[in-house]
Write a protein that holds these residues in place. Structure first.
Motif, short mmCIF file in Angstrom:
data_model
loop_
_atom_site.label_atom_id
_atom_site.label_comp_id
_atom_site.label_asym_id
_atom_site.label_seq_id
_atom_site.Cartn_x
_atom_site.Cartn_y
_atom_site.Cartn_z
N SER A 337 0.65 -1.40 0.09
CA SER A 337 0.07 -0.32 -0.10
C SER A 337 0.70 1.34 -0.13
O SER A 337 0.32 2.15 -0.05
CB SER A 337 -1.19 -0.04 1.25
OG SER A 337 -0.04 -0.10 2.57
N ALA A 338 2.06 1.06 0.38
CA ALA A 338 2.84 2.54 0.32
C ALA A 338 3.32 2.72 -1.21
O ALA A 338 3.67 3.75 -1.50
CB ALA A 338 4.32 2.09 1.12
N LEU A 339 3.07 1.92 -2.05
CA LEU A 339 3.50 2.01 -3.53
C LEU A 339 2.30 2.02 -4.43
O LEU A 339 1.24 1.70 -4.05
CB LEU A 339 4.31 0.82 -4.12
CG LEU A 339 5.81 1.11 -3.36
CD1 LEU A 339 6.54 -0.14 -3.97
CD2 LEU A 339 6.61 2.05 -3.25
N THR A 340 2.46 2.60 -5.57
CA THR A 340 1.30 2.82 -6.43
C THR A 340 1.62 1.94 -7.81
O THR A 340 2.57 1.83 -8.12
CB THR A 340 1.08 4.18 -6.89
OG1 THR A 340 2.26 4.64 -7.61
CG2 THR A 340 0.63 4.94 -5.58
N GLU A 341 0.57 1.42 -8.50
CA GLU A 341 0.66 1.17 -9.81
C GLU A 341 0.63 2.15 -10.79
O GLU A 341 -0.35 2.56 -11.67
CB GLU A 341 -0.71 0.04 -10.14
CG GLU A 341 -0.79 -1.06 -9.32
CD GLU A 341 0.12 -2.06 -9.58
OE1 GLU A 341 0.50 -2.58 -10.44
OE2 GLU A 341 1.02 -2.39 -8.40
N SER A 342 1.75 2.95 -11.02
CA SER A 342 2.21 3.90 -11.76
C SER A 342 3.32 3.85 -12.37
O SER A 342 4.36 3.10 -12.01
CB SER A 342 1.97 5.18 -11.07
OG SER A 342 2.81 5.39 -10.18
N TYR A 343 3.62 4.82 -13.36
CA TYR A 343 5.13 4.76 -14.09
C TYR A 343 5.07 5.93 -14.62
O TYR A 343 4.20 6.77 -14.83
CB TYR A 343 5.05 3.60 -14.96
CG TYR A 343 3.98 3.88 -16.37
CD1 TYR A 343 4.71 4.41 -17.17
CD2 TYR A 343 3.18 3.42 -16.43
CE1 TYR A 343 3.88 4.75 -18.48
CE2 TYR A 343 2.10 3.60 -17.61
CZ TYR A 343 2.64 4.38 -18.54
OH TYR A 343 1.99 4.71 -19.63
#
Length: 428
Positions: A337-343
């Motif tokens: 949850s600290a990271l995102t599905e982004s780039y």
């Protein structure tokens, strides 16, 4: 007679033609005058003899020429024009602020931009913007051919899509309004409305006080949003495919422009991918370079670009898994949850794209807004739709000027912007 354009119409030796354009350069000899005529297609040599031998006009004047097509192996076009008649349509009234009939413009960026309509006449600048036109057109053609709908969203909005302070505010009939940072909310609304796949090509505005060669306060964003997406890799595959298509179209349609700029475009097979953590570790271990918390700075992006070029022979690299605190409130968290599905996508060490999955669950979105310190009531018209069934979705946005600048070898993004808007420039 119908006017022809220098490089758009095949010439027949012996025919009589009419051309119109700018006087690019003149050279006077005892028995002949050479006049180079420039139009939107390029430059052609015209020969003036006999009664036209002493014809004189200032460079950059507009003329109309009627003449005969004569074979000339010395000329790139294989022909030249022997003038029958020449008519001045509009004389250049003032000395031009810099020479544009040289191979390079010898003036500073500010001076060139102060006289933008003149600097845009140079063949290298024209080549840049013809390539940019094909990039934009091919982007739209690709997504249209894959069932996407082109949309047109408001540029005057009540709230910024990023939730930050970098917005231009204005008085909208007594109400506080802003210039749009992004069409993000509206892209998502159109997906939720049932269009599923949408794209937009339009201006966005960022009130950021940058004095850099890579930032603008108004730029063109190539935006995509896609419904029923399984994971962020699928979005990255869409972007890889559209970039391949855009590059192929530029190669096919801009051969002359690429030759003028002495540019060879990259060949994309597969774009390598690094997590943000991996990129920061490479910077630390290989370059002894510290990175800002949860991001890369411009120097870090440049070094990662060099690293990927050396290791993977690629001009492009995806950087993934940015932390929640550095991404907008609509970004989907990862299982961690600290990271995102982004780039982000870097091209030659410069970020040209941000993308990723979006939150489609109503309760999760409310929680995300609150965690960012934002009042969901201020975004009620956007959040409302998530109560009525929104599919998993995601997308990305490419900065057209950054893409063009890197592709054409322009060192300053203003060189790939017809009329830049930055911290200092509001005219022309």
């Amino acid at each position: 007679m119908i006017r022809i354009v220098t490089t758009e119409t095949p010439y027949k030796v012996g025919e009589t033609v009419k051309l119109s354009g700018w006087v690019h350069k003149q050279r006077y000899l005892s028995k002949v005058t050479f006049l180079l005529l420039r139009d939107r297609g390029g430059i052609i040599q015209c020969i003036l003899e006999k009664e036209w031998l002493n014809f004189r006009v200032e460079n950059e004047s507009i003329v109309e020429i009627i003449g005969d097509v004569v074979e000339s192996k010395k000329q790139k076009l294989g022909v030249e024009i022997h003038v029958r008649n020449i008519r001045v349509i509009n004389k250049c009234q003032e000395a031009i602020p810099f020479e544009i009939n040289q191979s390079e413009l010898k003036a500073g960026m500010d001076h060139l931009l102060n006289h933008r309509t003149i600097s845009l006449r140079h063949e290298k600048n024209q080549a840049i913007f013809k390539i940019q036109s094909v990039l934009s057109q091919s982007f739209g053609d690709f997504f249209t051919s894959h069932g996407f709908t082109r949309i047109f969203t408001p540029k005057i909005v009540s709230q910024g899509a990023e939730g930050g302070a970098n917005v231009f505010s204005l008085n909208y009939f007594g109400k506080n309004a802003h210039l749009a940072q992004s069409p993000q909310f509206y892209k998502q609304m159109m997906v939720a409305s049932g269009f599923e796949r949408v794209f937009e090509i339009g201006q966005v505005f960022r009130a950021e006080a940058h004095h850099s060669s890579r930032h603008l306060n108004e730029y063109v964003s190539l935006d995509v949003e896609i419904g029923f997406i399984d994971d962020v890799k699928e979005i990255m595959e869409w972007e890889t495919d559209v970039l391949k298509y855009m590059i192929s179209r530029v190669n096919d349609q801009c051969k002359r422009e690429l030759e003028i700029l002495d540019v060879k475009l990259p060949c994309i097979t597969e774009i390598p991918c690094l997590t943000l953590y991996e990129a920061q570790e490479i910077l630390s271990s290989k370059y002894q370079k510290a990175s800002p918390e949860g991001d890369l700075d411009s120097e870090g992006e440049r070094l990662i670009g060099e690293y990927v070029r050396e290791k993977y022979n690629s001009e492009f690299v995806f950087i993934t898994n940015y932390p929640c605190e550095t991404r907008p409130m609509y970004t989907m968290p990862s299982n961690d949850s600290a990271l995102t599905e982004s780039y982000d996508l870097l091209y030659k060490g410069l970020e040209i794209t941000s993308g990723g999955l979006r939150i489609h669950d109503y309760e999760m979105l409310l929680q995300s807004f609150s965690s960012k310190g934002l009042n969901p009531n201020d975004f009620a018209s956007y959040i409302e739709m998530f109560q009525y069934g929104v599919p998993p979705h995601g997308g990305f946005a490419i900065g057209l000027e950054r893409l063009t600048a890197n592709m054409t070898g322009v060192g300053n993004i203003r060189g790939a912007t017809a009329f830049p808007r930055d911290l200092e420039r509001l005219i022309p």
